[in-house]
Design a protein around this motif. Structure first.
Motif, PDB file in Angstrom:
ATOM      1  N   TRP A   1       5.113   4.912   2.380  1.00 17.62           N
ATOM      2  CA  TRP A   1       5.415   6.236   2.930  1.00 17.62           C
ATOM      3  C   TRP A   1       6.038   6.127   4.319  1.00 17.62           C
ATOM      4  O   TRP A   1       6.963   6.869   4.653  1.00 17.62           O
ATOM      5  N   LEU A   2       5.514   5.219   5.129  1.00 19.99           N
ATOM      6  CA  LEU A   2       6.081   5.034   6.466  1.00 19.99           C
ATOM      7  C   LEU A   2       7.523   4.549   6.381  1.00 19.99           C
ATOM      8  O   LEU A   2       8.389   4.996   7.156  1.00 19.99           O
TER       9      LEU A   2
ATOM     10  N   SER B   1       0.835  -1.193   0.000  1.00 21.29           N
ATOM     11  CA  SER B   1       0.000   0.000   0.000  1.00 21.29           C
ATOM     12  C   SER B   1       0.872   1.247   0.000  1.00 21.29           C
ATOM     13  O   SER B   1       2.057   1.211   0.338  1.00 21.29           O
ATOM     14  N   TYR B   2       0.254   2.373  -0.388  1.00 15.40           N
ATOM     15  CA  TYR B   2       0.957   3.650  -0.346  1.00 15.40           C
ATOM     16  C   TYR B   2       1.408   3.975   1.076  1.00 15.40           C
ATOM     17  O   TYR B   2       2.527   4.424   1.308  1.00 15.40           O
ATOM     18  N   VAL B   3       0.508   3.758   2.035  1.00 14.34           N
ATOM     19  CA  VAL B   3       0.795   4.152   3.410  1.00 14.34           C
ATOM     20  C   VAL B   3       2.017   3.430   3.949  1.00 14.34           C
ATOM     21  O   VAL B   3       2.902   4.038   4.567  1.00 14.34           O
ATOM     22  N   SER B   4       2.094   2.114   3.729  1.00 17.40           N
ATOM     23  CA  SER B   4       3.243   1.358   4.240  1.00 17.40           C
ATOM     24  C   SER B   4       4.542   1.836   3.594  1.00 17.40           C
ATOM     25  O   SER B   4       5.582   1.917   4.250  1.00 17.40           O
TER      26      SER B   4
ATOM     27  N   SER C   1       8.467  10.206  -1.370  1.00 14.40           N
ATOM     28  CA  SER C   1       7.147   9.579  -1.303  1.00 14.40           C
ATOM     29  C   SER C   1       6.297   9.986  -2.503  1.00 14.40           C
ATOM     30  O   SER C   1       5.622   9.146  -3.118  1.00 14.40           O
TER      31      SER C   1
END
Length: 463
Positions: free
Chosen positions: A82-83, A77-80, A126
């Motif tokens: 970015w983190l 996912s994008y979120v993972s 990101s």
């Protein structure tokens, strides 16, 4: 399976990221000394900051690789991502500060430049990765950059993998077929053979990914499947069969490198719990203020028409099976259950007073439960609490009944606005309660409250 050009592609991606990191360092210097007001000591020469480009590129290169930012990540996912970028950049900045402190002590570097650089590196990398990923997804939706997969298994796990991959053509995974003991497979999916034929399938056609999606009853065959795959350079994804075991919200959590699969989890933890409690406090206090005149009128009328106490405290079972005293306006005679065991109210119940029948029909006897909400024993929205004696009976009759106690009991709920209140099917009531818990959100709570007010609080099944 990585293609022949994947290693070159990985190096090119790393080079692009490092060029972007170098640009961020130059931009941070420019913003600090040529855009913002100049410091009192004057503008330091760029050559002093250019010295840091070499350690920056080395440190960020190791940091990005340490957080595995160049692994094939079609299902991520994008979120993972970015983190991971934020973690890598934070680690890089900490190492950079240490290098400046102990190696370049003769130079004085601006802390604001370092902070700007840290923020820019996270945002820029990101954003560039998000744009690149969208371009890849566009290409994959049009048939480029595909990986070929087979599914070994059957039942709900295999069906769910198929459904997800069909919904997401942008990940570029094309299912060649399924290996299953039964020839009856989903539409548009080829049956390639039995589970034991995995070796033969891998030998006769190119496969990049193997999804092992066996039903729980066939888990003993996983070893045989892995043995059949052998040392083929294919990616293997094991899909656990939690569909038949999990109830309520499940999830996966890693603790000290050990993955835990949660089969039964309440949605109300962390910020969700804080938000729902704040919602209950604000909404409960407002409702209590608005309901105060009606409650006062009911108290006066009840005192004039029926001797005895006005409020009735009844033991109910709430969250996590804890018992509490739920407040109600008394609707029956004072000694209604003196000679009997606890009984559910019935139509034309002789224990009920005339005013009590009216209050129950319009749910006005529930108004004091706003105090239970403010005390934290109940919520505005949730499964209606039952008496402990009824809970013991219902849990024997209805599978999964106790799962409704994973959240606080409520004054109103999804079952109530759908008509499953009072003398109605307990099975349908539990279905609604579990549906609510699985899909909980503040928006869902607000919807239930609005529908409770819109459709009215009158209930023909409330005796």
């Amino acid at each position: 399976m990585l293609k022949a050009h994947s290693r070159l592609f990985e190096h090119l991606t790393l080079a692009a990221d490092l060029l972007l990191i170098a640009a961020c360092w130059v931009v941070a210097y420019t913003v600090r000394f040529h855009v913002l007001p100049a410091p009192a000591k004057g503008t330091p020469p760029f050559a002093e900051y250019a010295l840091q480009l070499v350690p920056i590129l080395v440190v960020w290169g190791f940091a990005f690789r340490a957080f595995d930012l160049y692994r094939p990540n079609r299902l991520g996912s994008y979120v993972s991502e970015w983190l991971d970028v934020a973690k890598a950049s934070t680690l890089g900045v900490l190492v950079l500060v240490a290098i400046m402190t102990f190696v370049f002590r003769e130079y004085s570097y601006s802390r604001l430049v370092i902070i700007l650089f840290w923020a820019e590196s996270i945002v820029a990398v990101s954003f560039s990765r998000a744009v690149f990923r969208e371009l890849l997804r566009f290409a994959r939706r049009h048939g480029f950059n595909q990986r070929y997969a087979i599914i070994v298994g059957g039942g709900e796990p295999a069906a769910e993998v198929l459904r997800v991959l069909r919904r997401r053509p942008d990940v570029g995974i094309r299912v060649l077929g399924m290996l299953s003991d039964k020839r009856e497979v989903s539409d548009n999916v080829r049956w390639l053979g039995g589970i034991e034929d995995v070796r033969a399938v891998l030998d006769r056609q190119q496969v990049d990914i193997v999804f092992i999606a066996l039903p729980h009853a066939d888990y003993s065959r996983i070893t045989a499947v892995l043995h059949g795959i052998g040392d083929d350079p294919v990616a293997i994804h094991l899909v656990p069969d939690v569909f038949g075991l999990a109830s309520l919200r499940g999830g996966v959590e890693e603790f000290e490198t050990v993955p835990f699969i949660h089969l039964r989890e309440s949605p109300l933890y962390g910020w969700n719990r804080v938000l729902k409690r704040a919602f209950d406090l604000v909404g409960g206090a407002a409702a209590l203020i608005l309901a105060a005149p009606a409650m006062l009128a009911i108290v006066v009328a009840l005192k004039l028409m029926s001797p005895g106490r006005v409020l009735y405290r009844q033991e109910r079972m709430g969250v996590d099976g804890r018992r509490f005293r739920m407040l109600k306006i008394r609707t029956m005679r004072v000694d209604a259950e003196a000679q009997t065991c606890p009984l559910s109210p019935t139509q034309d119940d002789p224990r009920r007073t005339w005013l009590g029948g009216f209050l129950r029909r319009w749910s006005l006897d529930e108004l004091p439960q706003l105090l239970n909400v403010l005390r934290g024993e109940m919520s505005l929205v949730g499964p209606r609490p039952e008496r402990p004696s009824f809970v013991e009976e219902f849990r024997r009759r209805v599978p999964g009944y106790m799962l409704r106690h994973k959240v606080k009991a409520g004054i109103t709920g999804w079952a109530q606005i759908n008509g499953w209140r009072g003398n109605t099917s307990i099975e349908r009531r539990i279905e609604c309660d579990l549906y609510y818990i699985e899909r909980w959100s503040l928006a869902f709570d607000l919807l239930i409250l609005v529908q409770t007010l819109w459709y009215g609080i009158r209930n023909r099944n409330a005796y």
